[in-house]
Write a protein that holds these residues in place. Sequence first.
Motif, short mmCIF file in Angstrom:
data_model
loop_
_atom_site.label_atom_id
_atom_site.label_comp_id
_atom_site.label_asym_id
_atom_site.label_seq_id
_atom_site.Cartn_x
_atom_site.Cartn_y
_atom_site.Cartn_z
N LYS A 61 0.40 11.03 14.27
CA LYS A 61 -0.21 10.44 12.91
C LYS A 61 0.92 9.56 12.54
O LYS A 61 0.40 8.43 11.86
CB LYS A 61 -0.19 11.48 12.01
N TYR A 62 2.30 9.62 12.77
CA TYR A 62 3.12 8.90 11.98
C TYR A 62 3.69 8.01 13.17
O TYR A 62 5.03 7.53 12.92
CB TYR A 62 4.23 9.80 11.40
N SER A 63 3.22 7.78 14.32
CA SER A 63 3.95 7.05 15.55
C SER A 63 3.69 5.59 15.16
O SER A 63 2.97 5.14 14.19
CB SER A 63 3.00 7.29 16.57
N LEU A 64 4.56 4.68 15.74
CA LEU A 64 4.56 3.26 15.66
C LEU A 64 3.35 2.91 15.98
O LEU A 64 2.40 2.05 15.30
CB LEU A 64 5.60 2.62 16.68
N GLU A 65 2.46 3.42 17.31
CA GLU A 65 1.16 2.88 17.57
C GLU A 65 -0.03 3.10 16.64
O GLU A 65 -0.71 2.10 16.25
CB GLU A 65 0.97 3.54 18.98
N ALA A 66 0.28 4.27 15.70
CA ALA A 66 -0.87 4.54 14.81
C ALA A 66 -0.81 3.81 13.57
O ALA A 66 -1.86 3.65 12.82
CB ALA A 66 -0.79 6.22 14.56
N ASN A 67 0.52 3.26 13.22
CA ASN A 67 0.93 2.52 12.18
C ASN A 67 0.68 1.12 12.01
O ASN A 67 0.44 0.67 11.20
CB ASN A 67 1.98 3.14 11.35
N VAL A 68 1.01 0.48 13.24
CA VAL A 68 1.13 -0.84 13.48
C VAL A 68 0.66 -1.51 14.52
O VAL A 68 -0.33 -2.45 14.18
CB VAL A 68 2.80 -1.39 13.45
N PHE A 69 0.92 -1.05 15.65
CA PHE A 69 0.54 -1.81 16.90
C PHE A 69 -1.08 -1.58 17.12
O PHE A 69 -1.76 -2.73 17.77
CB PHE A 69 1.00 -0.97 18.13
N ARG A 76 3.05 -8.98 11.11
CA ARG A 76 4.42 -8.24 10.97
C ARG A 76 4.73 -7.26 12.23
O ARG A 76 6.01 -7.09 12.44
CB ARG A 76 4.20 -7.42 9.74
N GLY A 77 3.86 -6.71 12.65
CA GLY A 77 4.21 -5.95 14.03
C GLY A 77 4.81 -6.94 14.98
O GLY A 77 5.79 -6.21 15.81
N ASP A 78 4.25 -8.07 15.22
CA ASP A 78 4.93 -8.95 16.28
C ASP A 78 6.42 -9.33 15.80
O ASP A 78 7.47 -9.26 16.38
CB ASP A 78 4.13 -10.28 16.49
N ASP A 79 6.66 -9.57 14.44
CA ASP A 79 7.75 -9.82 14.02
C ASP A 79 8.90 -8.51 14.11
O ASP A 79 10.19 -8.74 14.39
CB ASP A 79 7.59 -10.32 12.53
N ARG A 80 8.44 -7.54 13.77
CA ARG A 80 9.06 -6.20 14.07
C ARG A 80 9.76 -6.17 15.58
O ARG A 80 10.94 -5.70 15.82
CB ARG A 80 8.40 -5.14 13.49
N LEU A 81 8.51 -6.13 16.40
CA LEU A 81 8.99 -6.21 17.91
C LEU A 81 10.22 -6.97 18.16
O LEU A 81 11.22 -6.80 18.77
CB LEU A 81 7.96 -6.55 18.81
N PRO A 175 8.29 6.15 11.68
CA PRO A 175 8.27 4.51 12.07
C PRO A 175 8.71 3.69 10.72
O PRO A 175 8.40 3.94 9.79
CB PRO A 175 6.47 4.21 12.38
N PRO A 176 9.06 2.38 11.22
CA PRO A 176 9.58 1.72 10.18
C PRO A 176 8.33 0.88 9.50
O PRO A 176 7.06 1.09 9.85
CB PRO A 176 10.16 0.56 10.83
N GLY A 178 6.43 -2.57 8.05
CA GLY A 178 5.75 -3.76 8.77
C GLY A 178 7.07 -4.77 8.73
O GLY A 178 6.85 -5.78 9.64
N TYR A 179 8.08 -4.62 7.93
CA TYR A 179 9.15 -5.50 8.41
C TYR A 179 10.38 -5.12 9.21
O TYR A 179 11.35 -5.58 9.50
CB TYR A 179 9.96 -5.76 6.71
N GLY A 180 10.22 -3.79 9.66
CA GLY A 180 11.15 -3.19 10.62
C GLY A 180 12.22 -2.47 9.71
O GLY A 180 13.14 -2.01 10.44
N LEU A 181 11.70 -2.07 8.37
CA LEU A 181 12.78 -1.45 7.71
C LEU A 181 12.36 0.16 7.90
O LEU A 181 11.35 0.84 7.59
CB LEU A 181 12.73 -1.66 6.14
N TYR A 182 13.44 1.20 7.99
CA TYR A 182 13.31 2.48 8.06
C TYR A 182 13.59 3.30 6.73
O TYR A 182 14.53 2.80 6.09
CB TYR A 182 13.95 3.07 9.02
N ASN A 183 12.48 3.98 6.49
CA ASN A 183 13.01 5.08 5.47
C ASN A 183 13.01 4.48 4.06
O ASN A 183 13.95 4.58 3.19
CB ASN A 183 14.12 5.90 5.83
N ILE A 184 12.29 3.22 3.69
CA ILE A 184 12.38 2.49 2.53
C ILE A 184 12.09 3.71 1.35
O ILE A 184 12.32 3.60 0.35
CB ILE A 184 11.29 1.25 2.46
N VAL A 185 11.02 4.30 1.57
CA VAL A 185 10.31 5.54 0.85
C VAL A 185 10.82 6.81 1.60
O VAL A 185 10.32 6.99 2.73
CB VAL A 185 8.96 5.41 0.45
N GLY A 186 11.23 7.78 0.60
CA GLY A 186 11.79 9.28 1.33
C GLY A 186 13.19 9.04 2.05
O GLY A 186 13.84 8.27 2.06
#
Length: 265
Positions: A61-69, A76-81, A175-176, A178-186
């Motif tokens: 549910k919280y994987s990168l693929e499920a949330n962005v890719f 944003r997903g391309d930029d994050r990669l 997962p981060p 859309g900007y590639g930032l981790y844990n901005i919330v929580g």
Amino acid sequence: MAATRHNLFWVVYTCWLLWLRSAECLDDSEEEEGKPGEEEDQGDCVCSKSRASDAERAARKYSLEANVFQQPNNRRGDDRLKNEGMKMVPIPAGVFTMGTDEPIIKQDGEGPGRRVHIGNFFMDRYEVSNAEFKKFVNATGYVTEAERFGDSFVFEGMLSKEVKNGIHQAVTAFPPNGYGLYNIVGNAWEWTSDWWEINHSADETYSPKGPSEGSDRVKKGGSYMCHKSYCYRYRCAARSQNTPDSSASNLGFRCAADSLPDYLK
């Protein structure tokens, strides 16, 4: 009489097991329902089927693929990669809505919603870790508040290596954005440079700096201790405050800069 009680116990116990099993089956079937590319299960609910464990479902549910890719045309997903592996990532200039017109905790100054323009800048992908801060202290000779005050709530030196390894959480556990930032919330609250103020204008602003002075600093993002029934500040509009000389196990910071520092170029 004892035999009757014994039989009644087993009847109740058996009914409870049957109810629990049916509830688990219903929960699993709802979890799996609606997935594209999978055939609908026409048979009875069979709990012995290869159901994913709770941990596996959460990871999916919280994987990168499920949330962005899987989002089509997600720039944003391309930029994050492209930014993967960088210490700091570029945040483009733009406009966003700060605050909300429907505040949950009004006394914190969550409203009103107002348009804010910001210029481009760079920000750490993760909050500064204890290990990184230790490197900074060793390199600069920085004296912490705990050392200056001669006291601290930090007892890391009293913990065994095994215990410390068990309580450290990987910053990539979720997962981060859309900007590639981790844990901005929580995870942990994050300090900001703004002084605390709860009365805000609804006027549109450009790169606001906040009050020129104050006694408390703003912190954002909520932490692992937040819950809807207790704190409920892991929301974008939520905010809180603390005195600059305060520290806590659920309070940290990340660095930001107008331009990428030379040592990271």
